[in-house]
Scaffold this active site. Structure first.
Site, mmCIF file in Angstrom:
data_model
loop_
_atom_site.group_PDB
_atom_site.id
_atom_site.type_symbol
_atom_site.label_atom_id
_atom_site.label_comp_id
_atom_site.label_asym_id
_atom_site.label_seq_id
_atom_site.Cartn_x
_atom_site.Cartn_y
_atom_site.Cartn_z
ATOM 1 N N GLU A 34 54.304 65.496 13.547
ATOM 2 C CA GLU A 34 53.878 65.881 12.194
ATOM 3 C C GLU A 34 54.934 65.505 11.169
ATOM 4 O O GLU A 34 56.131 65.739 11.388
ATOM 5 C CB GLU A 34 53.649 67.406 12.174
ATOM 6 C CG GLU A 34 52.572 67.839 11.243
ATOM 7 C CD GLU A 34 51.188 67.339 11.695
ATOM 8 O OE1 GLU A 34 50.752 66.295 11.178
ATOM 9 O OE2 GLU A 34 50.577 67.997 12.547
ATOM 10 N N THR A 36 55.895 62.644 10.549
ATOM 11 C CA THR A 36 56.694 61.534 11.087
ATOM 12 C C THR A 36 56.111 60.183 10.704
ATOM 13 O O THR A 36 56.809 59.188 10.746
ATOM 14 C CB THR A 36 56.761 61.608 12.630
ATOM 15 O OG1 THR A 36 55.434 61.844 13.117
ATOM 16 C CG2 THR A 36 57.672 62.728 13.101
ATOM 17 N N SER A 141 38.863 62.826 3.965
ATOM 18 C CA SER A 141 38.993 61.670 3.069
ATOM 19 C C SER A 141 39.202 60.384 3.861
ATOM 20 O O SER A 141 38.588 59.361 3.550
ATOM 21 C CB SER A 141 40.098 61.888 2.041
ATOM 22 O OG SER A 141 41.283 62.238 2.688
ATOM 23 N N ASP A 185 46.026 59.186 9.647
ATOM 24 C CA ASP A 185 44.641 59.659 9.602
ATOM 25 C C ASP A 185 43.663 58.481 9.681
ATOM 26 O O ASP A 185 42.675 58.518 10.410
ATOM 27 C CB ASP A 185 44.382 60.439 8.308
ATOM 28 C CG ASP A 185 45.422 61.508 8.063
ATOM 29 O OD1 ASP A 185 46.142 61.861 9.029
ATOM 30 O OD2 ASP A 185 45.540 61.985 6.922
HETATM 31 C C1 GLA Z 1 48.722 64.352 5.971
HETATM 32 C C2 GLA Z 1 48.844 62.851 5.750
HETATM 33 C C3 GLA Z 1 49.281 62.160 7.047
HETATM 34 C C4 GLA Z 1 50.535 62.817 7.635
HETATM 35 C C5 GLA Z 1 50.330 64.330 7.731
HETATM 36 C C6 GLA Z 1 51.575 65.043 8.195
HETATM 37 O O1 GLA Z 1 47.669 64.614 6.861
HETATM 38 O O2 GLA Z 1 47.618 62.326 5.326
HETATM 39 O O3 GLA Z 1 49.499 60.795 6.799
HETATM 40 O O4 GLA Z 1 51.667 62.500 6.880
HETATM 41 O O5 GLA Z 1 49.927 64.888 6.495
HETATM 42 O O6 GLA Z 1 51.884 64.694 9.501
#
Ligand code: GLA
Length: 405
Positions: A34, A36, A141, A185
């Site tokens: 997370e 990272t 999203s 994501d």
């Molecule tokens: C959000 C961002 C991801 C990531 C997480 C934390 O979900 O969209 O890219 O940085 O936070 O791990």
């Protein structure tokens, strides 16, 4: 929640013709790794069964026309006009100028971004529907972005390429929508694999599936709280990480191994020291978690999740009282190997790794105890790791009603 056959029927009612394809792009939860991704490190998310679907047909006039089943609106624009716009220039389909609905900005943003990369684009009309909870940290999203990219791939007839489409979708969100996010994501929404989490190297964008042992399930625990202040705090954590990397003389915190940390921490003042310690230790934990999963060492995997939560709470400071409460309740239940907040933090969801046979009993106890302690209404889901984005030809779809999109 409707099925693909139903979406095809509703498309026909609205557009007066049959759609040619249904594209699907899932939301995600992150098992570990997370904060990272924007440090060029390692993440291990999984695609979930909740997804965004678009039923679509090609058009010959280089226009995109999309109706939303869930929000009731309609957006229509010429591809070339959006492709030529500058992000942040006040185009009516950019978020600062929108009146109310956000989803059209994602569709326009992906159009703009794909055009930047020179993908051939053809017009299409579509009906969009999703069941990824919004604002819960499950990447609704990214699912809209990836579904839109797949709608363009289907209508113009090109083969989707995972890392470059992930980059294009991320650029749409960063520059057109104006929200800072890493690559995780979008990449997992594209590359997810049934029954597997996906280990992603966020520097090289290489990825590989890691099987989730069949004896456990990942329970998603929505705290019922939403992430206030999340954007500004997210951006501030990002710049603190960049500053820490600069102070350490490396390109990104990814370049610091856990073995080197004792020397590095002497160089950094607070709060950069704690922020960097989270990222460096989390990268290490993520790689250890891959090993633990491959060896089916579930106790070890669970402990890594617990340590990840502690590090996010104490060093990175992105947890919240609701997240800490649901994680503590989860960890006290029989059959739970470990739990942690997931996603950006400040609200939204946590996850727990739970013995499959005890998942139902686990969910009931956590819900009751969380309600009792907080007066908030949680939602718990068990989602098996799902496939990444798909293009389904309507001709090949099973008869209406028999398929669950
Ligand atoms: C959000 C961002 C991801 C990531 C997480 C934390 O979900 O969209 O890219 O940085 O936070 O791990």
């Amino acid at each position: 929640m409707i099925n693909a056959g139903e979406l095809v029927r509703l498309f026909r009612d609205r557009f007066g013709q049959a759609p040619r394809w249904v594209v699907r792009a899932p939301g995600r939860v992150n098992l570990i790794g997370e904060h990272t991704d924007y440090n060029e490190g390692f993440v291990m998310p999984l695609a979930i069964e909740h997804a965004v679907w678009i039923a679509l047909a090609p058009r010959d006039d280089r226009r995109v026309v999309v109706e939303s089943l869930d929000f009731g609106g309609r957006v229509e624009f010429p591809i070339d006009e959006v492709a030529a716009a500058q992000p942040g220039s006040g185009h009516p389909l950019q978020p600062s100028h929108r009146s109310g609905q956000v989803w059209p900005a994602y569709i326009a943003g992906v159009t703009w971004s794909l055009a930047q990369d020179g993908w051939p684009l053809r017009g299409w009309e579509g009906l969009i529907h999703g069941d990824v909870p919004i604002g819960a940290g499950l990447s609704s999203s990214a699912a809209i972005e990836v579904a839109t990219a797949y709608a363009f791939a289907a209508s113009a007839g090109w083969e989707p390429k995972v890392p470059s489409l992930a980059r294009a979708c991320q650029r749409a969100e960063n520059q057109w929508v104006g929200v800072g996010c890493g690559i995780m994501d979008q990449l997992v929404s594209l590359a997810g694999k049934k029954g597997h989490a996906i280990l992603i190297d966020c520097r090289s964008l290489e990825y590989r599936p890691v099987i989730l042992p069949a004896e456990v399930v990942v329970v998603i625990m929505d705290t019922g709280t939403r992430r206030g202040l999340a954007d500004s705090e997210y951006n501030s954590r990002r710049s603190q990480c960049e500053e820490a990397a600069r102070l350490l003389g490396v390109r990104a915190l990814r370049d610091i191994g856990w073995d080197n940390w004792p020397q590095c921490e002497l160089v950094l003042p607070e709060p950069w020291r704690r922020r960097a310690r989270h990222v460096v230790s989390e990268n290490h934990r993520t790689l250890q978690a891959v090993e633990a999963m491959e060896q089916r060492a579930l106790d070890r995997l669970g402990r890594l999740l617990v340590e990840s939560h502690q590090s996010l709470r104490d060093d990175f400071e992105v947890s919240s009282p609701a997240l800490d409460t649901i994680v503590a309740i989860a960890q006290a239940q029989p059959g739970c190997f470990g739990a942690r907040m997931t996603g950006a933090g400040f609200g939204g969801c946590a996850i727990a790794l739970v013995e499959a046979a005890r998942a139902r009993e686990f969910a009931q106890s956590v819900e009751a105890e969380y309600r009792r302690r907080t007066n908030l209404e949680p939602k718990l889901y068990v989602s098996a790791p799902a496939y990444g984005a798909q293009i389904l030809s309507v001709d090949e779809l099973s008869p209406p009603g028999s398929e669950n999109p």
